[in-house]
Write a protein that holds these residues in place. Structure first.
Motif, mmCIF file in Angstrom:
data_model
loop_
_atom_site.group_PDB
_atom_site.id
_atom_site.type_symbol
_atom_site.label_atom_id
_atom_site.label_comp_id
_atom_site.label_asym_id
_atom_site.label_seq_id
_atom_site.Cartn_x
_atom_site.Cartn_y
_atom_site.Cartn_z
ATOM 1 N N GLY A 37 0.811 -1.205 0.000
ATOM 2 C CA GLY A 37 0.000 0.000 0.000
ATOM 3 C C GLY A 37 0.850 1.263 0.000
ATOM 4 O O GLY A 37 2.081 1.208 0.110
ATOM 5 N N PRO A 38 0.206 2.436 -0.081
ATOM 6 C CA PRO A 38 0.922 3.714 -0.155
ATOM 7 C C PRO A 38 1.641 4.104 1.129
ATOM 8 O O PRO A 38 2.507 4.975 1.114
ATOM 9 C CB PRO A 38 -0.186 4.718 -0.484
ATOM 10 C CG PRO A 38 -1.436 4.077 0.011
ATOM 11 C CD PRO A 38 -1.236 2.600 -0.148
ATOM 12 N N GLU A 39 1.316 3.437 2.236
ATOM 13 C CA GLU A 39 1.968 3.768 3.508
ATOM 14 C C GLU A 39 3.394 3.223 3.581
ATOM 15 O O GLU A 39 4.179 3.624 4.434
ATOM 16 C CB GLU A 39 1.149 3.237 4.687
ATOM 17 C CG GLU A 39 1.128 1.728 4.827
ATOM 18 C CD GLU A 39 0.249 0.984 3.824
ATOM 19 O OE1 GLU A 39 0.404 -0.238 3.715
ATOM 20 O OE2 GLU A 39 -0.574 1.607 3.139
ATOM 21 N N GLN A 40 3.763 2.328 2.694
ATOM 22 C CA GLN A 40 5.097 1.728 2.693
ATOM 23 C C GLN A 40 5.954 2.346 1.594
ATOM 24 O O GLN A 40 5.480 2.586 0.490
ATOM 25 C CB GLN A 40 4.986 0.222 2.469
ATOM 26 C CG GLN A 40 6.332 -0.482 2.520
ATOM 27 C CD GLN A 40 6.181 -1.984 2.363
ATOM 28 O OE1 GLN A 40 5.304 -2.593 2.963
ATOM 29 N NE2 GLN A 40 7.040 -2.572 1.555
ATOM 30 N N ASP A 41 7.218 2.596 1.896
ATOM 31 C CA ASP A 41 8.155 3.116 0.897
ATOM 32 C C ASP A 41 8.404 2.092 -0.196
ATOM 33 O O ASP A 41 8.361 0.882 0.048
ATOM 34 C CB ASP A 41 9.500 3.446 1.543
ATOM 35 C CG ASP A 41 9.440 4.617 2.498
ATOM 36 O OD1 ASP A 41 8.381 5.281 2.578
ATOM 37 O OD2 ASP A 41 10.453 4.873 3.171
ATOM 38 N N HIS A 42 8.689 2.583 -1.396
ATOM 39 C CA HIS A 42 9.142 1.726 -2.484
ATOM 40 C C HIS A 42 10.648 1.556 -2.331
ATOM 41 O O HIS A 42 11.341 2.483 -1.910
ATOM 42 C CB HIS A 42 8.866 2.381 -3.839
ATOM 43 C CG HIS A 42 7.422 2.610 -4.106
ATOM 44 N ND1 HIS A 42 6.530 1.582 -4.305
ATOM 45 C CD2 HIS A 42 6.701 3.758 -4.203
ATOM 46 C CE1 HIS A 42 5.335 2.082 -4.533
ATOM 47 N NE2 HIS A 42 5.407 3.403 -4.466
ATOM 48 N N TRP A 60 20.761 0.388 -2.876
ATOM 49 C CA TRP A 60 19.304 0.374 -2.955
ATOM 50 C C TRP A 60 18.789 1.801 -2.967
ATOM 51 O O TRP A 60 19.383 2.689 -2.356
ATOM 52 C CB TRP A 60 18.711 -0.360 -1.750
ATOM 53 C CG TRP A 60 18.985 -1.825 -1.779
ATOM 54 C CD1 TRP A 60 20.096 -2.466 -1.294
ATOM 55 C CD2 TRP A 60 18.168 -2.844 -2.353
ATOM 56 N NE1 TRP A 60 19.999 -3.818 -1.531
ATOM 57 C CE2 TRP A 60 18.824 -4.075 -2.176
ATOM 58 C CE3 TRP A 60 16.926 -2.833 -2.987
ATOM 59 C CZ2 TRP A 60 18.287 -5.276 -2.615
ATOM 60 C CZ3 TRP A 60 16.387 -4.034 -3.416
ATOM 61 C CH2 TRP A 60 17.068 -5.237 -3.234
ATOM 62 N N ALA A 61 17.695 2.022 -3.689
ATOM 63 C CA ALA A 61 17.028 3.325 -3.710
ATOM 64 C C ALA A 61 15.686 3.181 -3.007
ATOM 65 O O ALA A 61 15.016 2.155 -3.134
ATOM 66 C CB ALA A 61 16.812 3.779 -5.142
ATOM 67 N N ARG A 62 15.306 4.204 -2.280
ATOM 68 C CA ARG A 62 14.024 4.199 -1.564
ATOM 69 C C ARG A 62 13.294 5.491 -1.890
ATOM 70 O O ARG A 62 13.912 6.562 -1.955
ATOM 71 C CB ARG A 62 14.277 4.105 -0.065
ATOM 72 C CG ARG A 62 13.009 4.029 0.762
ATOM 73 C CD ARG A 62 13.366 3.878 2.224
ATOM 74 N NE ARG A 62 14.093 5.060 2.672
ATOM 75 C CZ ARG A 62 13.787 5.753 3.756
ATOM 76 N NH1 ARG A 62 12.807 5.396 4.533
ATOM 77 N NH2 ARG A 62 14.489 6.803 4.080
ATOM 78 N N TRP A 63 11.988 5.411 -2.135
ATOM 79 C CA TRP A 63 11.210 6.606 -2.438
ATOM 80 C C TRP A 63 9.750 6.402 -2.056
ATOM 81 O O TRP A 63 9.308 5.311 -1.811
ATOM 82 C CB TRP A 63 11.349 6.981 -3.916
ATOM 83 C CG TRP A 63 10.635 6.069 -4.870
ATOM 84 C CD1 TRP A 63 9.387 6.256 -5.405
ATOM 85 C CD2 TRP A 63 11.102 4.834 -5.414
ATOM 86 N NE1 TRP A 63 9.065 5.218 -6.240
ATOM 87 C CE2 TRP A 63 10.102 4.323 -6.270
ATOM 88 C CE3 TRP A 63 12.276 4.088 -5.261
ATOM 89 C CZ2 TRP A 63 10.236 3.127 -6.953
ATOM 90 C CZ3 TRP A 63 12.415 2.893 -5.941
ATOM 91 C CH2 TRP A 63 11.405 2.423 -6.784
ATOM 92 N N ARG A 64 9.025 7.526 -2.010
ATOM 93 C CA ARG A 64 7.587 7.513 -1.748
ATOM 94 C C ARG A 64 6.894 8.157 -2.948
ATOM 95 O O ARG A 64 7.447 9.037 -3.591
ATOM 96 C CB ARG A 64 7.255 8.293 -0.483
ATOM 97 C CG ARG A 64 7.859 7.672 0.769
ATOM 98 C CD ARG A 64 7.366 8.355 2.027
ATOM 99 N NE ARG A 64 5.947 8.150 2.267
ATOM 100 C CZ ARG A 64 5.434 7.078 2.867
ATOM 101 N NH1 ARG A 64 6.232 6.119 3.266
ATOM 102 N NH2 ARG A 64 4.140 6.963 3.055
ATOM 103 N N ASP A 65 5.675 7.711 -3.227
ATOM 104 C CA ASP A 65 4.928 8.260 -4.362
ATOM 105 C C ASP A 65 4.667 9.753 -4.228
ATOM 106 O O ASP A 65 4.657 10.479 -5.211
ATOM 107 C CB ASP A 65 3.577 7.545 -4.521
ATOM 108 C CG ASP A 65 3.739 6.138 -5.067
ATOM 109 O OD1 ASP A 65 4.705 5.890 -5.820
ATOM 110 O OD2 ASP A 65 2.900 5.283 -4.737
ATOM 111 N N ASP A 66 4.471 10.221 -2.997
ATOM 112 C CA ASP A 66 4.085 11.615 -2.779
ATOM 113 C C ASP A 66 5.266 12.558 -2.549
ATOM 114 O O ASP A 66 5.073 13.708 -2.170
ATOM 115 C CB ASP A 66 3.098 11.706 -1.610
ATOM 116 C CG ASP A 66 3.669 11.160 -0.305
ATOM 117 O OD1 ASP A 66 4.744 10.529 -0.336
ATOM 118 O OD2 ASP A 66 3.025 11.360 0.741
#
Length: 109
Positions: A37-42, A60-66
């Motif tokens: 879901g959107p609450e978890q980072d990609h 590793w890369a980490r990001w959020r949709d918002d």
């Protein structure tokens, strides 16, 4: 049963690609984790840094949709083997969700 990977993508800035050129960083990174879901980072694998008998390290890369920001880090790989000992997890240590052997390409699952 194989779960679908998230599959969200994000373009990696040219500066990062140039800085990490020795590791052959890809231009677009895809979230490798189990669909979430959107609450978890990609989180997506960028490049392998080292491999020996005792440790595998990867960028590793980490990001959020918002958010536009991306975070980058070198993290040790998950030490888990598949239940039948035929495969090992290629995700990072302490990742959320299923291990890589149980997660498939979202276009194929």
């Amino acid at each position: 049963m194989t779960e679908a990977a998230c599959g969200a993508t994000r373009r990696v800035a040219a500066f990062i690609q140039t800085t990490m050129i020795m590791w052959d960083v890809q231009r677009v990174v895809r979230c490798d984790l189990q669909a979430h879901g959107p609450e978890q980072d990609h989180v997506g694998h960028l490049a392998q840094v080292s491999e020996d008998l005792h440790s595998v390290l990867s960028w590793w890369a980490r990001w959020r949709d918002d958010e536009r920001a991306m975070w980058f880090g070198i993290i040790a790989d998950c030490p888990m083997d598949s239940p039948d000992d035929q495969d090992y997890c290629t995700f990072f240590r302490y990742h959320p969700g299923a291990c890589s052997w149980a997660v498939g390409d979202p276009e194929e699952v």
